[in-house]
Design an enzyme around this catalytic site. Structure first.
Site, PDB file in Angstrom:
ATOM      1  N   GLY A  80      14.295  56.240  21.026  1.00 39.18           N
ATOM      2  CA  GLY A  80      15.141  55.238  20.385  1.00 39.18           C
ATOM      3  C   GLY A  80      14.366  54.291  19.498  1.00 39.18           C
ATOM      4  NE  ARG A  81      10.561  51.048  22.645  1.00 35.20           N
ATOM      5  CZ  ARG A  81       9.908  50.094  23.238  1.00 35.20           C
ATOM      6  NH1 ARG A  81       9.611  48.996  22.603  1.00 35.20           N
ATOM      7  NH2 ARG A  81       9.524  50.228  24.479  1.00 35.20           N
ATOM      8  CG  ASP A  93      15.261  45.775  18.244  1.00 36.07           C
ATOM      9  OD1 ASP A  93      14.694  46.674  18.919  1.00 36.07           O
ATOM     10  OD2 ASP A  93      14.859  44.597  18.226  1.00 36.07           O
ATOM     11  N   GLY A  94      15.317  49.415  17.909  1.00 32.56           N
ATOM     12  CA  GLY A  94      14.304  50.359  17.431  1.00 32.56           C
ATOM     13  C   GLY A  94      12.920  49.754  17.276  1.00 32.56           C
ATOM     14  CG  ASP A 136      12.905  58.244  30.931  1.00 28.37           C
ATOM     15  OD1 ASP A 136      13.292  58.119  32.104  1.00 28.37           O
ATOM     16  OD2 ASP A 136      12.675  57.276  30.181  1.00 28.37           O
TER      17      ASP A 136
HETATM   18  P1  AMP Z   1      10.908  53.018  27.831  1.00 27.24           P
HETATM   19  O1  AMP Z   1      11.244  51.901  28.770  1.00 27.24           O
HETATM   20  O2  AMP Z   1       9.992  52.604  26.718  1.00 27.24           O
HETATM   21  O3  AMP Z   1      10.459  54.252  28.527  1.00 27.24           O
HETATM   22  O4  AMP Z   1      12.288  53.345  27.102  1.00 27.24           O
HETATM   23  C1  AMP Z   1      13.404  53.885  27.757  1.00 27.24           C
HETATM   24  C2  AMP Z   1      14.425  54.310  26.727  1.00 27.24           C
HETATM   25  O5  AMP Z   1      14.926  53.183  26.011  1.00 27.24           O
HETATM   26  C3  AMP Z   1      13.883  55.259  25.671  1.00 27.24           C
HETATM   27  O6  AMP Z   1      14.917  56.141  25.305  1.00 27.24           O
HETATM   28  C4  AMP Z   1      13.550  54.321  24.525  1.00 27.24           C
HETATM   29  O7  AMP Z   1      13.531  54.979  23.283  1.00 27.24           O
HETATM   30  C5  AMP Z   1      14.684  53.325  24.613  1.00 27.24           C
HETATM   31  N1  AMP Z   1      14.324  52.008  24.046  1.00 27.24           N
HETATM   32  C6  AMP Z   1      13.506  51.076  24.581  1.00 27.24           C
HETATM   33  N2  AMP Z   1      13.428  49.998  23.788  1.00 27.24           N
HETATM   34  C7  AMP Z   1      14.204  50.240  22.718  1.00 27.24           C
HETATM   35  C8  AMP Z   1      14.542  49.514  21.540  1.00 27.24           C
HETATM   36  N3  AMP Z   1      14.056  48.289  21.306  1.00 27.24           N
HETATM   37  N4  AMP Z   1      15.374  50.093  20.653  1.00 27.24           N
HETATM   38  C9  AMP Z   1      15.877  51.317  20.876  1.00 27.24           C
HETATM   39  N5  AMP Z   1      15.621  52.051  21.959  1.00 27.24           N
HETATM   40  C10 AMP Z   1      14.787  51.538  22.879  1.00 27.24           C
HETATM   41 MG    MG Z   2       9.859  55.990  28.272  1.00 26.42          MG
END
Ligand code: AMP
Ligand code: MG
Length: 478
Positions: free
Chosen positions: A85-86, A118-119, A245
């Site tokens: 998502g980012r 917000d990516g 994930d």
């Molecule tokens: P993470 O906690 O980094 O493993 O992220 C978990 C999920 O949330 C993944 O699919 C990320 O791409 C998504 N994600 C985390 N932060 C953001 C953000 N600011 N914008 C879009 N997607 C996000």
């Molecule tokens: Mg992750």
């Protein structure tokens, strides 16, 4: 101009697995930190650090084909469709030694998988990932690595306004347990086989000729993850978000969020502010590893055998072996921590006793084992306790009784780090960067954590935090 050697095999899979899309541009990018030694290892020209536009995704390296990967995952036990998502994988770089690495930008803008996000990523957490992943690498623990962090020049809105940043992350691949969970939920029933074949070819090519390649793949991932988690335990690393994930097929540690190293030895330690139940506490990590691998095994059932009952039996047998491998790896690592090359079950009681003593007297995990390694155990203030003196006497006796090729002290010094990225020092270095753009502490900390088995460091890197500076909670800060 740049010597990335891109060869993007993942994009040859069905486009169910990714969305090709350009990173979002950054208005005023400025490089914050660049990992020259990693660049050298990857045969990448260090000169790219002078081209920050490429490092944040404003411009594309020749041969790159940016894509956000699709995946799903069990987050704190609940299934969700996710995806990058980012983040954007720019491509697969193949080194002169024929090693293949995904080059990925994290914080590079919205994709079709962004949901309400917000990516973007912020400077503190991206630097945190840089510090901890590099620390892990230098502690000889398989991990994704960090090539660069740059500011984007843009504000990111969280609880407060924070500086935006992009991390360039290097991984053996971005295949996760969650990628398999995603594949079985797509309409195309071939996708799981396509993905499993790809994972075998990329990470475990030796399985391809096995009688049952998919069962072999499962066995390989089980062994890699059992070994990885044993290594985490041996340095007191707490991942913090072991969602499916965030578990790789390659066996690398990935996704450094609210992770932290345990200071005082307490098996129930949890740092993450969002882990209310302690699901991902230090002592739960091995069990969660098995839980995640069970989700992985489920995705492979249709490939393991056309007879589902048989397939489940095979998978269950494979999963049962996880515990044996884990225990064996745990005993090996902790045996080495007290100077035994290959500890026997009888001597392992010494490890159990020492850990109980650490817990009882609230001792620091890292520096206590280091004191044993540097033969300064008797000089420590904790040596006043009777049970510690008694333990030490027994330990010396067993040491005398074993004859092994490696000198025990040399062995212990090579596995018990003097330096870990202590939470209070990480927080200090990050806040200096975020609030004052002062990189003094960051540079010093990086220099200490990249040489963790040496005692030749300023005392602040060797000692636990003073009680007033102890960090009890860490935040995802996404
Ligand atoms: P993470 O906690 O980094 O493993 O992220 C978990 C999920 O949330 C993944 O699919 C990320 O791409 C998504 N994600 C985390 N932060 C953001 C953000 N600011 N914008 C879009 N997607 C996000
Ligand atoms: Mg992750």
């Amino acid at each position: 101009m740049f010597n990335f050697n891109f060869d993007n095999t993942f994009l040859k899979l069905s486009d169910d697995f990714y969305e090709q899309c350009e990173p979002q541009s950054s208005s005023n990018p400025v490089l914050v930190i660049f990992n020259s030694s990693l660049a050298e290892q990857l045969n990448i020209d260090s000169n790219i650090q002078n081209h920050v536009d490429y490092l944040v995704g404003n411009q594309q390296f020749p041969g790159s084909a940016p894509a956000a990967h699709a995946y799903a995952g069990h987050q704190f036990g609940h299934f969700t469709m996710l995806g990058d998502g980012r983040a954007h994988v720019l491509g697969e770089h193949v080194t002169e030694g024929n090693e293949r690495f995904d080059i990925q930008l994290k914080g590079s803008g919205r994709t079709i998988f962004s949901r309400s996000g917000d990516g973007r990523a912020t400077l503190g957490p991206m630097l945190r990932e840089y510090i901890i992943s590099e620390a892990m690498h230098h502690l000889n623990i398989p991990t994704t690595r960090s090539l660069a962090v740059s500011r984007t020049g843009e504000d990111v809105y969280r609880e407060t306004v924070l500086p935006g940043a992009v991390l360039v992350r290097i991984a053996k691949s971005n295949l996760r347990v969650g990628t398999f969970e995603y594949a079985v939920r797509t309409e195309d029933k071939d996708n799981i086989k396509v993905l499993a074949d790809y994972a075998i070819q990329r990470h475990y090519p030796e399985c391809a000729d096995d009688l049952n390649p998919y069962l072999s793949l499962l066995n390989k991932v089980i062994v890699q993850q059992a070994a990885l988690i044993a290594k985490w335990q041996a340095v007191g690393f707490i991942h913090g978000v072991m969602n499916t994930d965030n578990m790789t097929i390659s066996g690398e540690t990935i996704d450094y969020g609210p992770c932290a190293f345990m200071d005082i030895y307490k098996p129930s330690t949890v740092f993450s502010s969002i882990d209310h139940q302690g699901r991902y506490a230090y002592h739960n990590q091995p069990g969660i590893g098995l839980w995640n691998l069970t989700r992985f095994a489920e995705t492979l059932i249709p490939l393991i055998d056309s007879d589902e009952t048989k397939a489940i039996q095979y998978a269950e047998t494979a999963l049962k072996a996880y515990q044996d491998t884990y225990v064996q790896q745990y005993q090996l690592r902790f045996g080495q921590k007290i100077g035994f090359e290959n500890i026997n079950p009888q001597d392992f009681q010494l490890v159990i006793d020492l850990l109980a003593i650490l817990e009882k007297h609230h001792l620091d995990f890292t520096s206590t084992f280091r004191a044993l390694a540097t033969n300064t155990f008797k000089n420590q203030s904790f040596f006043k306790h009777d049970d510690i003196q008694q333990w030490y006497k027994e330990w010396l006796n067993s040491m005398d009784n074993q004859n092994q090729s490696t000198d025990s002290y040399t062995l212990m010094k090579s596995v018990n780090p003097a330096v870990i990225p202590r939470n209070h020092l990480v927080e200090e270095a990050l806040s200096d960067m975020v609030l004052a753009n002062d990189d003094t502490k960051l540079i010093q900390l990086l220099s200490a954590i990249t040489n963790p088995f040496s005692d030749d460091h300023d005392a602040q890197y060797l000692n636990p935090a003073p009680p007033s500076e102890r960090v009890y909670q860490t935040y995802c800060g996404t």
